[in-house]
Design a protein around this motif. Sequence first.
Motif, short mmCIF file in Angstrom:
data_model
loop_
_atom_site.label_atom_id
_atom_site.label_comp_id
_atom_site.label_asym_id
_atom_site.label_seq_id
_atom_site.Cartn_x
_atom_site.Cartn_y
_atom_site.Cartn_z
N GLN A 141 -5.58 6.32 0.55
CA GLN A 141 -6.76 5.49 0.28
C GLN A 141 -6.96 5.32 -1.21
O GLN A 141 -6.89 6.29 -1.98
N PRO A 142 -7.20 4.08 -1.66
CA PRO A 142 -7.44 3.86 -3.10
C PRO A 142 -8.65 4.66 -3.58
O PRO A 142 -9.63 4.81 -2.84
N ARG A 143 -8.57 5.15 -4.77
CA ARG A 143 -9.72 5.86 -5.35
C ARG A 143 -10.78 4.84 -5.74
O ARG A 143 -10.50 3.89 -6.48
N ASP B 3 -0.21 -2.03 -10.39
CA ASP B 3 -0.20 -2.33 -8.96
C ASP B 3 -0.64 -3.77 -8.71
O ASP B 3 -0.06 -4.48 -7.88
N ARG C 225 0.85 -1.20 0.00
CA ARG C 225 0.00 0.00 0.00
C ARG C 225 0.88 1.25 0.00
O ARG C 225 1.97 1.27 0.59
#
Length: 804
Positions: free
Chosen positions: A465-467, A475, A450
């Motif tokens: 934080q992932p969109r 990734d 992460r």
Amino acid sequence: MAGRKIRKAAVLGAGTMGAAIAAHLANVGIPSYLLDIVPKELTEEEKTAGLTLEDRKVRNRLAQQSIENLKKMRPAPFYDSDDAKLITPGNLEDDLPKLSEVDWIIEAVVENLDIKKRVFANIEENWKEGTIVSTNTSGISVNRMVEDCSENFRRYFLGTHFFNPPRYMKLLEIIPCKDSDPEVLRFMEHFCEITLGKGVVYGKDTPNFIANRIGVYGMAVTTRLMAEEELSVEEVDAITGPAMGRPKSASFRTMDMVGLDVFLHVAKNVQDRGEEEWEKKAFDVPAFVQDMFEQKMLGEKTKAGFYKAEKGPEGKEILALDYTTMEYRPRQKTKFPSLDATRDAATVGERINVLLQGKDKAADFAWKCLKPLLTYSAVKAEEIADDIVAIDRAMRWGFNWDLGPFEIWDAIGVKEATERLESDGESVPPLVQEMLDKGFISFYKKENGRTHYYDFKVGEYAELQPRPGVIILSDLKKEENRVVKSTSGASLVDIGDGVLCLEIHSPRQAIGPDVYAMISRSAEEVEKGYEGLVIASQERNFSVGANLMMVLMEAQAEEWDELDLVVQQFQRSLMRLKYCERPVVVAPHGMTLGGGYEICAHGHRIRPAAETYMGLVEVGVGVIPAGGGCKEMVLRSVENVQDNPNIDLLPFVQKAFETVAMARVATSAKEAFKHGYMRPAADSITINGDRHIYEAKNVVLAMAREGFAPPKPGKIRVIGEPGLAALKMGIYFMKEGNYISEYDAYLGEQLAYIFSGGPLPPNTWVEEQHLLNLEREVFVRLCSQRKTQERMVHMLQTGKPLRN
């Protein structure tokens, strides 16, 4: 905000930005009113027509003119110019009561605080409570412009700063005012991302917000340095382009596109509103820039800026400004060893480092440009944004940089950059020193797969934080057991929920034997128990077509059997895809040409990003689509009518034939429907390109839930020899009218041979393989032609088609 929707909007101000925002709303199906001031004088045409200042046509003239101008603009602000009908012209005197009909009001009038205050007072008088109101200001205080409005009005107010042109530029800055309702902000963030396709960042109510604050500072520094270092415009653009992780338009071509007047306005805004003298001085520009402004050398809008196009003896010639004489001269080629060295770098970060480590004038200039930019970004970070992520995203999305300033810090090395600053006698920004004092050596770091970023508010790393809705294949491929199969040209990646994604990543996403093989293997693998397959790429384009160099080499070696076999392999792989027992959704973006489109045509659904430029362009290199492109265009043109024996198929086939013969490329995914490349009943569009793999995956899952069954092989009714004669007649008239060359006509006749089904009686039913055989036969025959090989060589050498 549950249940809130934006069904209709109003844009106040029909200038460049206001009109373009209305156009983008039309792109996504939202009708709007476009209002502007009432003219004070009649034009000569209006006088001749007997109109008066009270006539509605006159009162709405400025807005109507803007709508007409939108239809002519290039690049086009509309996905489809027919959507201009969704914009209703009006004026700011007669039509303010209509604001009660809309769900979103966007102010885009002149950048003057007093005028904006008057406009908002008029808006509030006609405002329906709950209607969202925003300003598109590029840098005026959002709080000050509504300070005289009621607190209830301000709850629904915010800044929504679009970047120009709104259709193409990803960034949208949301600037809350002090009374903005958090629910309104969350709704607008979601709406702008999903419906308008934007990358949203939150900025603070400071001069020019984030992107313009950093970007225009960098442009001011670059312009002053150019004069001080006595470099030419072309030299600076060579240095500050891709080698520094910037777009090819670099510094001054970008400024010409934006407009010198806009640059100076943004710079002055900081000087007028800024509080620190050093910063105001930093936005000063050389005297020659003011001279350019006074002489209306503003860039593309006035046909002259740092560059100027003129007709020369060999066609259009681009001239460059010699700012020491204020005269234009032919562009000069630039060459620096440090720039040459960057071409071998594998990543953007490596390019920047290679450039900075050089020992020539370009390397020195690059560091002198980056040094103040990196320092300024770090000094101003807490003032303009909530975190460094917003700043980096703003610069990538708003200025098309490959890396934002804090990502550049990391690419150079924070410790290495500070040591170089100190050796130059420069101060290290407090934010950077604070981070280093804590033992942190980078603004970003990876931990357990992460990404974490340095959060200056707490002085610690925070997890990024992932969109939501964004799948990043690079990734995923780093995670264990995600890559199912891989070759040099393509990878099969598990993207979760039982869906695989075939990613094309060959050089320029060209399609060759390794990609054909992976297409077939992907179909086999997905049938072993997966829900379905997405085909996509996250490179610059989906695919520009076949590996042209490979085809040319086979043709020059006269390896006709080998060439026939290669084409046959491509055809078989795509037919395997078409009849796969699991749903296949192709998710293209960017250039989707030739074989790239043929892959799309053999999927069960196409889910392109809105900015997809799709077409069968093979005639430009002297061949025809041979991966099933002709077959699919014929099939799509007649599939809804061929079962009725009373319908003449020629008009339907002719339209498809002309599309391919003229190598028409759709300028948006929406326009692809008009050209017959996509099926309205089956295919759909993703507006936000970052989400197109995620949304394609959802289409796969929906098809699987609905009990997907593959199509059954069918037959195609062809127009036969009479149809071929008709198509040839059209080609003859085009040649006689000098619209096409003799070789174009020959290519057209070969293409018509396929589209007609060959020498068969009219209305003969044939299998798909019949048309595939014709494609292969014609493709190999054309490859043997000298003029076709000349076209291929020219394309490979210049990137442009040859009309020989």
